[in-house]
Design a protein around this motif. Sequence first.
Motif, short mmCIF file in Angstrom:
data_model
loop_
_atom_site.label_atom_id
_atom_site.label_comp_id
_atom_site.label_asym_id
_atom_site.label_seq_id
_atom_site.Cartn_x
_atom_site.Cartn_y
_atom_site.Cartn_z
N HIS A 194 43.23 48.56 27.78
CA HIS A 194 41.83 48.96 27.89
C HIS A 194 41.72 50.32 28.57
O HIS A 194 41.12 50.46 29.64
CB HIS A 194 41.02 47.90 28.65
N ALA A 195 42.28 51.34 27.97
CA ALA A 195 42.20 52.70 28.52
C ALA A 195 40.75 53.13 28.63
O ALA A 195 39.96 53.00 27.68
CB ALA A 195 42.97 53.67 27.62
N GLY A 196 40.37 53.65 29.79
CA GLY A 196 39.00 54.09 30.03
C GLY A 196 38.09 53.00 30.55
O GLY A 196 36.92 53.26 30.85
N LEU A 197 38.61 51.78 30.65
CA LEU A 197 37.83 50.65 31.15
C LEU A 197 38.51 50.06 32.38
O LEU A 197 39.74 50.05 32.47
CB LEU A 197 37.70 49.55 30.08
N THR A 198 37.72 49.58 33.31
CA THR A 198 38.28 48.96 34.51
C THR A 198 38.50 47.47 34.26
O THR A 198 37.94 46.89 33.33
CB THR A 198 37.34 49.14 35.71
N ARG A 199 39.33 46.88 35.11
CA ARG A 199 39.59 45.44 34.99
C ARG A 199 38.33 44.60 35.20
O ARG A 199 38.12 43.62 34.49
CB ARG A 199 40.72 45.04 35.93
N PRO A 200 37.46 44.94 36.17
CA PRO A 200 36.20 44.19 36.28
C PRO A 200 35.34 44.25 35.02
O PRO A 200 34.67 43.28 34.67
CB PRO A 200 35.50 44.86 37.47
N GLN A 201 35.36 45.38 34.31
CA GLN A 201 34.60 45.46 33.07
C GLN A 201 35.20 44.54 32.01
O GLN A 201 34.47 43.91 31.23
CB GLN A 201 34.59 46.91 32.56
N VAL A 202 36.53 44.46 31.97
CA VAL A 202 37.18 43.54 31.04
C VAL A 202 36.86 42.10 31.40
O VAL A 202 36.61 41.26 30.53
CB VAL A 202 38.71 43.79 31.04
N ALA A 203 36.84 41.79 32.71
CA ALA A 203 36.50 40.43 33.14
C ALA A 203 35.07 40.07 32.75
O ALA A 203 34.78 38.94 32.33
CB ALA A 203 36.68 40.31 34.65
N GLU A 204 34.16 41.04 32.86
CA GLU A 204 32.77 40.80 32.45
C GLU A 204 32.68 40.57 30.94
O GLU A 204 31.90 39.74 30.47
CB GLU A 204 31.90 41.99 32.85
N PHE A 205 33.50 41.29 30.19
CA PHE A 205 33.52 41.11 28.73
C PHE A 205 33.97 39.69 28.36
O PHE A 205 33.36 39.04 27.50
CB PHE A 205 34.46 42.15 28.11
N PHE A 206 35.01 39.19 29.01
CA PHE A 206 35.54 37.87 28.67
C PHE A 206 34.79 36.74 29.35
O PHE A 206 35.11 35.57 29.11
CB PHE A 206 37.03 37.79 29.04
N ALA A 207 33.77 37.05 30.15
CA ALA A 207 32.97 36.01 30.78
C ALA A 207 32.18 35.20 29.75
O ALA A 207 31.69 34.11 30.06
CB ALA A 207 32.02 36.62 31.80
N ARG A 208 32.07 35.72 28.52
CA ARG A 208 31.37 34.98 27.47
C ARG A 208 32.14 33.72 27.09
O ARG A 208 31.57 32.82 26.45
CB ARG A 208 31.16 35.88 26.25
N TRP A 209 33.43 33.65 27.46
CA TRP A 209 34.22 32.43 27.28
C TRP A 209 34.39 31.79 28.66
O TRP A 209 35.18 32.29 29.48
CB TRP A 209 35.58 32.73 26.67
N PRO A 210 33.66 30.73 28.95
CA PRO A 210 33.71 30.13 30.30
C PRO A 210 35.13 29.74 30.70
O PRO A 210 35.90 29.22 29.89
CB PRO A 210 32.82 28.89 30.16
N GLY A 211 35.45 30.01 31.96
CA GLY A 211 36.76 29.65 32.47
C GLY A 211 37.83 30.69 32.23
O GLY A 211 38.99 30.47 32.60
N SER A 212 37.49 31.84 31.63
CA SER A 212 38.48 32.88 31.38
C SER A 212 38.94 33.50 32.69
O SER A 212 38.16 33.69 33.61
CB SER A 212 37.91 33.96 30.47
N VAL A 213 40.23 33.82 32.76
CA VAL A 213 40.82 34.41 33.96
C VAL A 213 41.49 35.73 33.57
O VAL A 213 42.34 35.75 32.67
CB VAL A 213 41.85 33.47 34.60
N VAL A 214 41.10 36.81 34.22
CA VAL A 214 41.66 38.14 33.97
C VAL A 214 42.46 38.55 35.20
O VAL A 214 41.98 38.46 36.32
CB VAL A 214 40.54 39.17 33.70
N SER A 215 43.69 39.00 34.98
CA SER A 215 44.55 39.37 36.10
C SER A 215 45.44 40.54 35.71
O SER A 215 45.58 40.87 34.53
CB SER A 215 45.41 38.19 36.55
N ALA A 216 46.07 41.12 36.72
CA ALA A 216 47.00 42.22 36.49
C ALA A 216 48.41 41.71 36.22
O ALA A 216 49.25 42.46 35.71
CB ALA A 216 47.01 43.16 37.70
N GLU A 217 48.68 40.46 36.57
CA GLU A 217 50.00 39.87 36.40
C GLU A 217 50.00 38.94 35.20
O GLU A 217 49.02 38.24 34.93
CB GLU A 217 50.42 39.11 37.66
N GLU A 218 51.11 38.94 34.50
CA GLU A 218 51.24 38.05 33.34
C GLU A 218 51.29 36.60 33.80
O GLU A 218 52.10 36.22 34.63
CB GLU A 218 52.51 38.38 32.56
#
Length: 228
Positions: free
Chosen positions: A144-168
């Motif tokens: 996600h070049a140009g996007l922050t991790r919180p923005q990606v987390a907000e994007f995936f919030a449409r799927w309840p229970g989604s977890v976004v992290s920097a570690e695999e």
Amino acid sequence: MTTRAQSEWLRAVSQKTVADLRQVGVAEVADRLERCAAERRNRTPDRRNWVRRSAACPWCGRTLVRRWQTGLHDWVGSGADVSYVCVALPGSGHLRDVVRCFRRALRDARDRAGRKRRVWRHMSAAGIVLPGASGRVALLAIRHAGLTRPQVAEFFARWPGSVVSAEEPHAPPLRWSQADRVALAALRRGCECLRVVLQPQGLGQQQRQTQATGTGCVEPLPVTFGWF
């Protein structure tokens, strides 16, 4: 679980899958899985063993998933513009239909975001659907070049229970329900039907321009070599 107990469990799962496949009339696939299990039991270091390479096989499935995850890790790299997402997939229908609906929903959501902000058009993702503790989950690697991790987390919030992290995240144990295991074997697609790949918008046009001019480089999304 000890190695011996795990081997017994794998053998029992394989026998149950073979019996269920014969019951639904897919005898050819059942014969292949049965042969793969026999080769696993009787394998020796002095010869090349025949394997089925099916995601439904208790032995081959783990290898296929591990290779795909290794390819994802090499492709995505590391950095502030790389994130990993675990998405709980809703629905209990046919495995192929659930994965297909998620692919389409992910693509449509990214495209809608791209119409509002161009930076979203460059977001790409690749991953695989696996069995989770309470249902199916999708493990995705996101660029996600140009996007922050919180923005990606907000994007995936449409799927309840989604977890976004920097570690695999650690992949869950590959313990499909019996219905999903039989469906995977009957599809005869290896782990192809479990893969989720989202290309950046405009990638096809970039490839055409590259072929026409003979200049530039378009980095491919991860692939897994071999026959499945």
